[in-house]
Design an enzyme around this catalytic site. Structure first.
Site, PDB file in Angstrom:
ATOM      1  CG  ASP A   1      26.998  50.012  -6.289  1.00  0.00           C
ATOM      2  OD1 ASP A   1      26.279  49.794  -5.298  1.00  0.00           O
ATOM      3  OD2 ASP A   1      27.524  49.114  -6.958  1.00  0.00           O
TER       4      ASP A   1
ATOM      5  CE  LYS B   1      30.336  48.211  -8.971  1.00  0.00           C
ATOM      6  NZ  LYS B   1      29.011  48.862  -9.045  1.00  0.00           N
TER       7      LYS B   1
ATOM      8  CE  LYS C   1      27.859  45.461  -7.367  1.00  0.00           C
ATOM      9  NZ  LYS C   1      26.744  46.456  -7.373  1.00  0.00           N
TER      10      LYS C   1
END
Length: 235
Positions: A103, A164, A193
């Protein structure tokens, strides 16, 4: 990437575990605390253990053969402060140590300055150097409508595997509106996500129903036991 086909409205609390990335990124976490976190990840069947890069070798060793992901974050929690070259080098090192996904923070200041090529290349460099699925933390609440559109497009052009909404609850409490925004703009093969103060079972289900396939949270155990408390802090 989860391959489970579900109707999120039918999921019982314990059935959410395969969609949760069990997160422990607290400052000063000890080895014993990290080992306990790994045991929890296995015991409850979470999708991945999300941990700082410094703990990736330990986690990778302990999770070997389990099929559980080893996730780590880059250019975080202070987002957008690394050089692009440094970011790419660190991404390659984290992958070498055993991470299976990353991430990453983005250069919000570059985006707001119209430095689109630099913004895109910052992400693309990590994708190339790591060879891993990269989840791009877009920090949506910090962006104008036009900047949101640009960020989503540029991240996907750079090779993002996941979009995200935010890096943590300090930026945004994950909500269905933000998730639907990303799902509606995700290209084929790109998934979403959700992250940011995900603390309860009903909230988790609402995010999956909106189209998220992964939930990043430090309250995973509380969620799957349906004991989550909105007053607790959670990534």
């Amino acid at each position: 990437m989860t391959d489970i086909t579900i109707d999120p409205t039918t999921l019982k609390p314990a059935e959410l575990a395969p969609f949760i990335q069990h997160t422990l990124i607290e400052l000063g976490t000890t080895r014993d605390e990290m080992l306990a976190h790994i045991r929890e990840t296995v015991e409850y069947g979470f999708n991945a253990a999300m941990v700082p890069a410094s703990w990736v070798p330990l986690v990778a060793g302990e999770l070997k053969g389990t099929g559980i992901g080893i996730a780590s974050a880059l250019d975080f929690p202070t987002v957008g402060v690394m050089t692009s070259a440094g970011k790419a080098a660190e991404a390659a090192e984290i992958a070498r140590l055993g991470a299976t996904q990353l991430d990453i923070g983005v250069q919000v200041g570059w985006l707001k300055s119209g430095m689109y090529d630099e913004f895109r290349e910052d992400i693309a460099g990590v994708v190339r150097a790591s060879g891993l699925p990269v989840k791009v933390m877009l920090e949506l609440p910090r962006l104008t409508d036009a900047e949101k559109e640009a960020a989503v497009d540029l991240a996907q052009e750079a090779g993002a595997a996941y979009l995200k909404n935010a890096s943590s609850g300090a930026i945004e409490t994950a909500n269905p509106d933000s998730i639907r925004y990303l799902v509606d703009r995700a290209h084929a093969g790109v998934q979403v996500k959700a992250s940011g103060s995900i603390k309860t079972y009903p909230q988790a289900v609402s995010l999956l129903k909106a189209g998220a396939v992964l939930l990043g949270t430090s309250a995973g155990i509380e969620i799957i036991n349906d004991t989550g408390d909105d007053s607790t802090v959670s990534y």
